[in-house]
Design a protein around this motif. Structure first.
Motif, PDB file in Angstrom:
ATOM      1  N   ARG A 168      10.495   6.997  -5.373  1.00  0.00           N
ATOM      2  CA  ARG A 168       9.586   8.054  -4.719  1.00  0.00           C
ATOM      3  C   ARG A 168      10.370   8.353  -3.632  1.00  0.00           C
ATOM      4  N   PHE A 208       0.524  -1.106   0.002  1.00  0.00           N
ATOM      5  CA  PHE A 208      -0.109  -0.023   0.268  1.00  0.00           C
ATOM      6  C   PHE A 208       0.948   1.254  -0.020  1.00  0.00           C
ATOM      7  N   ASN A 209       1.924   1.132  -0.330  1.00  0.00           N
ATOM      8  CA  ASN A 209       2.771   2.340  -0.526  1.00  0.00           C
ATOM      9  C   ASN A 209       2.302   3.562  -1.705  1.00  0.00           C
ATOM     10  N   LEU A 210       2.031   2.786  -2.886  1.00  0.00           N
ATOM     11  CA  LEU A 210       1.805   4.045  -4.000  1.00  0.00           C
ATOM     12  C   LEU A 210       0.305   4.361  -3.891  1.00  0.00           C
ATOM     13  N   PHE A 211       0.203   5.781  -4.248  1.00  0.00           N
ATOM     14  CA  PHE A 211      -1.232   6.241  -4.367  1.00  0.00           C
ATOM     15  C   PHE A 211      -2.023   5.801  -5.414  1.00  0.00           C
ATOM     16  N   PRO A 212      -3.068   5.073  -5.308  1.00  0.00           N
ATOM     17  CA  PRO A 212      -3.649   4.336  -6.607  1.00  0.00           C
ATOM     18  C   PRO A 212      -4.451   5.385  -7.524  1.00  0.00           C
ATOM     19  N   HIS A 213      -4.641   6.589  -6.856  1.00  0.00           N
ATOM     20  CA  HIS A 213      -5.502   7.411  -7.857  1.00  0.00           C
ATOM     21  C   HIS A 213      -4.384   8.484  -8.589  1.00  0.00           C
ATOM     22  N   MET A 214      -3.265   8.420  -8.503  1.00  0.00           N
ATOM     23  CA  MET A 214      -2.158   9.171  -9.244  1.00  0.00           C
ATOM     24  C   MET A 214      -1.451   8.269 -10.070  1.00  0.00           C
ATOM     25  N   GLN A 257      -9.395   9.441  -2.422  1.00  0.00           N
ATOM     26  CA  GLN A 257      -9.787   8.120  -2.625  1.00  0.00           C
ATOM     27  C   GLN A 257     -10.903   7.857  -1.757  1.00  0.00           C
ATOM     28  N   ARG A 302     -14.342   8.164  -3.926  1.00  0.00           N
ATOM     29  CA  ARG A 302     -14.751   6.803  -4.591  1.00  0.00           C
ATOM     30  C   ARG A 302     -15.450   5.892  -3.904  1.00  0.00           C
ATOM     31  N   LEU A 317       5.579  13.585  -6.337  1.00  0.00           N
ATOM     32  CA  LEU A 317       4.708  14.312  -5.453  1.00  0.00           C
ATOM     33  C   LEU A 317       5.233  15.212  -4.456  1.00  0.00           C
ATOM     34  N   GLN A 352       6.049  -2.088  -8.660  1.00  0.00           N
ATOM     35  CA  GLN A 352       5.519  -1.051  -7.637  1.00  0.00           C
ATOM     36  C   GLN A 352       6.299  -0.832  -6.577  1.00  0.00           C
ATOM     37  N   SER A 385      -1.740   2.892   5.821  1.00  0.00           N
ATOM     38  CA  SER A 385      -0.433   3.006   5.189  1.00  0.00           C
ATOM     39  C   SER A 385      -0.272   4.283   4.032  1.00  0.00           C
ATOM     40  N   GLN A 386      -1.543   4.516   3.506  1.00  0.00           N
ATOM     41  CA  GLN A 386      -1.562   5.520   2.531  1.00  0.00           C
ATOM     42  C   GLN A 386      -1.196   6.949   3.337  1.00  0.00           C
ATOM     43  N   ASP A 389      -2.121   0.164 -10.379  1.00  0.00           N
ATOM     44  CA  ASP A 389      -2.311  -0.986 -10.451  1.00  0.00           C
ATOM     45  C   ASP A 389      -2.100  -1.736 -11.780  1.00  0.00           C
ATOM     46  N   ALA A 439       2.397   6.858   4.247  1.00  0.00           N
ATOM     47  CA  ALA A 439       3.342   7.165   3.050  1.00  0.00           C
ATOM     48  C   ALA A 439       3.353   8.408   2.765  1.00  0.00           C
TER      49      ALA A 439
END
Ligand code: ATP
Ligand code: MG
Lengths: 259, 278
Positions: free
Chosen positions: A168, A105-111, B195, B198, A119, A161, B172-173, A154, B176
């Motif tokens: 990053r 869950f490191n990366l931001f899924p909406h970017m 997020q 949604r 960022l 990832q 974690s989001q 994703d 991070a």
């Protein structure tokens, strides 16, 4: 600063080199669960320190304390001789100097991948988008996935990832990189590519404190291995000593299981 | 060209679906006929038909009720804007952790408890007759008072939806984002809220549909909306058809959005089955 130099001398650091990161008798309890019970540890500049220990021994907690994601219950943590556990210090400034990568869950899924990487450059450093993008593309090229810059995370493999998460974390040149079991959630065939990137960072003289269960990696890449057991550092030293001739029976018993 | 076995299976399935379609048609017709017969044979049917479904009163009332519906639409539009602001503020307050903000947090909790528990009509009365009773603001338009009541009630519901959405974002989001040096408010704005939104959309759409019909309740304060206009006509003619007309208009108003909601939910489900984000 003054107090720190005192304690540096008392612990007799060689040649006056100051540790980049220092834990000084750090305690951390969650309710009545004492997870860290007096951890003292120095991470010297340009070294890779690998923290090992059983599941639940407090490796993640230690890293999260260093990054101020957890507040310590007692003791102090120094970055470059400055007490970062002092609540009067601005936490955001400290965090900027330390990069961290988690297990998942490191990366931001909406970017997009590129926006993920840039960022902190855009929002924290205040770089212009065009410059940040140039730097971001350079980092993605380094891990060989510049063609994926505009896709969402994703669409990447787990290994990709994690490598994006690593670049990053180093995008804004932190002084220290914390890696918390970054390969634990990966399929075995993807572990290698991620660890290769860590080796490459080591070759560029980055300072890294990492928790891992990959013992063969620890053996070949660590400058120092730290064994966390019952909330304290049971034993530490270079890999040859830790794997070859450990002083403590518990260390031998723990490391033996991975041979 | 599919194999003979597959063709046989397809033919069988086709026959089966034709059969069940026919069956449901027949049962629908039988059911409708039964209801119709029961109604028509009942003693008061002619009177009910005359008082509730009179074409003459329907045509007469439609423009008036439609005029009133404009008030409902205005209330709806302002209420949506008001709810968006107030609910977000309450939700953000409830997700803070700083001990300094404890009183605010407690207030927000009490607020959501009170307004989710209290019947809408009581809130309307309290606001609609209580605020003017204070005599601070002079005369206040009843439509405005009604809008305030709707905002107060729906903000409590929507705040909870938003809060659940925020909490559904993996911790974690947040960690991070903070580790990259982003401040608390940057983390909220750039990472968590986009997020969360949604995840919230289906629930928010449902609340919107409910709100569309609850704006009809502002009539109890005397605002001349669709319901109140109908009521006035009924009082003059003793014919209830205007109520039916206004009910029909409310249904028509909500239909497009209800179907949009269904469509969106179905799309979301398809996406998730296709494999979502890590
Ligand atoms: N936020 C928290 N609240 C309460 N207890 C916690 C919290 N975080 C960690 N712990 C507890 O602290 C102990 C150490 O957890 P930690 O995650 O640091 O271990 P770990 O060495 O990283 O284990 P693993 O190898 O499984 O990742 C565990 O007993 C865990 O239950
Ligand atoms: Mg861990």
């Amino acid at each position: 600063m003054i107090g720190v130099n005192d304690s540096n001398e008392s612990r007799g650091n060689f040649a006056g080199i100051q540790p980049l990161l220092r834990f000084e008798d750090v305690h951390k309890t969650f309710g009545r669960n004492a997870v860290l019970r007096g951890v003292t540890l120095d991470v010297m500049p340009h070294t890779v320190v690998v923290c090992v220990g059983a599941s639940g021994s407090g490796k993640s907690t230690l890293l999260r304390c260093a990054n101020l994601l957890e507040t310590v219950s007692d003791g102090r943590i120094f970055l470059n001789g400055e007490d970062i556990s002092d609540p009067r210090r601005d936490q955001d400034t400290v965090r900027r100097k330390i990069g961290i990568v988690f297990q998942s869950f490191n990366l931001f899924p909406h970017m997009t991948v590129l926006d993920n990487v840039t960022l902190s450059l855009r929002k924290v450093v205040g770089m212009r988008r065009i410059d940040a993008d140039a730097r971001g593309m350079e980092l993605l090229r380094r891990i060989g996935i510049e063609s994926k810059a505009r896709v969402y995370p994703d669409r990447l493999s787990g290994g990709q990832q994690q490598r994006v998460a690593i670049v990053r974390a180093i995008a804004s040149d932190p002084e220290l990189l914390l890696l918390d079991e970054i390969t634990s959630a990966l399929d075995p065939q993807l572990v290698g590519e991620v660890l290769d990137l860590v080796r490459e960072l080591k070759s560029t003289r980055a300072t890294i404190l990492m928790a891992t269960h990959e013992m063969s990696f620890a053996r070949s890449a660590a400058d120092e291995i730290v064994f966390l057991h019952n909330g304290v550092i049971e034993e530490s030293g270079p890999p040859e000593k830790m794997f070859g001739a450990p002083e403590k029976e518990t260390t031998r018993a723990f490391l033996e299981r991975f041979d | 060209m599919p194999s003979a076995i597959e063709l046989d299976r397809r033919a069988y399935r086709r026959k089966q679906s034709v059969r069940s379609a026919l069956l449901s048609c027949v049962s629908l017709i039988v059911f409708a006929a039964a209801v119709w017969l029961a109604l028509a044979r009942s003693e008061g049917w002619t009177r009910v038909r005359e008082t509730f479904f009179s074409p003459r009163y329907f045509i007469e009332s439609l423009p008036v009720v439609l005029q009133g519906l404009m008030t409902n639409l205005r209330v709806l539009a302002s209420a949506v804007a008001g709810v968006a602001v107030l609910a977000t503020l309450i939700a953000l307050t409830r997700t803070t952790i700083s001990p300094v903000l404890f009183p605010l947090r407690a207030l927000a909790t009490v607020y959501t408890d009170v307004f989710r528990g209290m019947p809408m009509i009581i809130v309307l009365y309290l606001i609609g007759f209580g605020i003017p009773g204070l005599r601070i603001f002079g005369r206040i338009d009843s439509t405005l008072l009604g809008t305030i009541a709707v905002i107060l009630v729906y903000s409590a519901y929507v705040a909870e939806v938003i809060r659940a959405g925020i909490e559904a974002v993996h911790p974690s989001q947040r960690a991070a984002a903070r580790s990259l040096g982003l401040s608390h408010s940057q983390t909220m704005r750039i990472i968590v809220l986009p997020q969360a939104v949604r995840k919230m959309v289906p629930a928010l759409m449902n609340d919107f549909v409910a709100m569309q019909k609850d704006v009809g309740l502002v009539s109890v304060l005397g605002a001349i909306d669709a319901v109140r206009s109908a009521q006035i006509m009924v009082a003059k003619s003793y014919n209830f058809t205007p109520y039916v007309a206004s009910g029909l208009l409310f249904i028509l108003m909500s239909l497009p959005f209800i179907h949009l909601t269904d469509w969106y939910a179905a799309r979301l489900k398809r996406r998730e089955q296709a494999g979502g984000a890590v």
